[in-house]
Design an enzyme around this catalytic site. Sequence first.
Site, short mmCIF file in Angstrom:
data_model
loop_
_atom_site.label_atom_id
_atom_site.label_comp_id
_atom_site.label_asym_id
_atom_site.label_seq_id
_atom_site.Cartn_x
_atom_site.Cartn_y
_atom_site.Cartn_z
N HIS A 73 42.17 46.32 37.52
CA HIS A 73 43.16 45.42 36.90
C HIS A 73 42.58 44.01 36.82
O HIS A 73 42.00 43.51 37.80
CB HIS A 73 44.45 45.40 37.73
CG HIS A 73 45.36 44.27 37.36
ND1 HIS A 73 45.55 43.17 38.16
CD2 HIS A 73 46.12 44.07 36.25
CE1 HIS A 73 46.40 42.34 37.57
NE2 HIS A 73 46.76 42.86 36.42
N SER A 74 42.72 43.38 35.67
CA SER A 74 42.34 41.97 35.49
C SER A 74 40.90 41.76 35.97
O SER A 74 39.98 42.42 35.50
CB SER A 74 43.34 41.07 36.22
OG SER A 74 43.17 39.72 35.88
N GLY A 75 40.68 40.85 36.93
CA GLY A 75 39.33 40.60 37.41
C GLY A 75 38.68 41.82 38.03
O GLY A 75 37.45 41.91 38.11
#
Length: 231
Positions: A73-75
């Site tokens: 997720h995300s980073g």
Amino acid sequence: MHIVLVPGFWLGGWSWAPVTAAVEAAGHTPHPLSLPGMDSVDSDRAGITLDDHIRFVEEYITALDGDIVLVGHSGGGSVIHAVVDRHPNRIRHAVYVDSGPTPDGMEINANIPEVNGELPLPAWDFFDDLELTGLDDADLANFRARAVPTPTRVARDPQVLTNEARYEVPVTVITCTYSAEELRRGMGAGVPYFAELPRIHEVGIVELPTGHWPQFSRPRDLANVIVAAIR
């Protein structure tokens, strides 16, 4: 299959709790991870690098037998892409949740304000309204109460990729704050953040319209999309 869940900035393995039950119900084994320094606000984060997070996931998957799916997720998407680069033969599928496979040489995020050598969760007005879609006051309060500062070098260190076999690992991108059409346009226009995707042999794009944290705003739907993507 083993579903290894890698959270984004400020989050630990706890953030995947709403998703894991549905993954288990589908017959898979979830592994929600807390990356180095991200267990609690009291953890030692001094000197932690992006490579430290990558190596932590590397070491974790070496203890697993059978098929492995990485979810970032995300980073966390940058972390799993580096692991795919280092171990393409061990990864069955890579899933990017409102994120993508960060190209070689690119940092994850240079814009988050640094405080005392780390990156605490910014005030909510740092994010746009779309990113916060689906989160009510209780969600936001819980997020902030449990958020852990991200080590600066995790966000600022450049991605390092060396193995073109990474392009052979199937990928699914779950788009939440942008549409599939926007993603395809970015790929076609040569937007640097999407530079890896046209080179990957098998890329699926699934829309899950919500904010940037679907594990909080649409957890069951997110779990179902992950399971469907790897089926």
